[in-house]
Design a protein around this motif. Structure first.
Motif, PDB file in Angstrom:
ATOM      1  N   LEU A  66       0.809  -1.212   0.000  1.00 47.96           N
ATOM      2  CA  LEU A  66       0.000   0.000   0.000  1.00 47.96           C
ATOM      3  C   LEU A  66       0.846   1.266   0.000  1.00 47.96           C
ATOM      4  O   LEU A  66       0.448   2.283  -0.568  1.00 47.96           O
ATOM      5  N   VAL A  67       2.008   1.232   0.623  1.00 50.32           N
ATOM      6  CA  VAL A  67       2.870   2.412   0.680  1.00 50.32           C
ATOM      7  C   VAL A  67       4.304   2.009   0.388  1.00 50.32           C
ATOM      8  O   VAL A  67       4.698   0.872   0.593  1.00 50.32           O
ATOM      9  N   LYS A  68       5.065   2.968  -0.078  1.00 53.28           N
ATOM     10  CA  LYS A  68       6.492   2.756  -0.302  1.00 53.28           C
ATOM     11  C   LYS A  68       7.221   3.230   0.941  1.00 53.28           C
ATOM     12  O   LYS A  68       7.055   4.373   1.379  1.00 53.28           O
ATOM     13  N   LEU A  69       8.016   2.350   1.542  1.00 51.74           N
ATOM     14  CA  LEU A  69       8.623   2.673   2.819  1.00 51.74           C
ATOM     15  C   LEU A  69       9.819   3.607   2.722  1.00 51.74           C
ATOM     16  O   LEU A  69      10.032   4.424   3.589  1.00 51.74           O
ATOM     17  N   ALA A  70      10.645   3.487   1.674  1.00 55.17           N
ATOM     18  CA  ALA A  70      11.848   4.308   1.589  1.00 55.17           C
ATOM     19  C   ALA A  70      12.120   4.672   0.142  1.00 55.17           C
ATOM     20  O   ALA A  70      11.847   3.903  -0.765  1.00 55.17           O
TER      21      ALA A  70
END
Length: 80
Positions: free
Chosen positions: A46-50
């Motif tokens: 769902l999201v890109k962490l870095a």
């Protein structure tokens, strides 16, 4: 002077004879395959962490080149 003499027939007749009756080759009977089930699963985070992770980390400002580089040489085009 060279001369070549060719003897040919005045008429040419082509005759086709019927093909002998042959049974068709034995083929397997067509069967409808059983119904199947297809499953496709795709996992998407769902999201890109870095943005970058070591060892690919780019230091801030490293993407900017100051001053801009000058061309290494001069191109001369001449039409002959």
């Amino acid at each position: 002077m060279k001369v070549a003499v060719t003897v040919v027939a005045a008429e040419s007749v082509t005759v086709q004879v019927p093909v002998p009756a042959q049974p068709p080759p034995v083929q397997p009977v067509k069967v409808e395959p059983a119904a199947g089930v297809a499953v496709n699963v795709t996992a998407v985070p769902l999201v890109k962490l870095a943005v970058h992770v070591a060892p690919q980390v780019i230091p801030a400002g490293a993407l900017v080149t100051v001053p801009l580089p000058v061309p290494a040489g001069v191109t001369v085009r001449v039409k002959v």
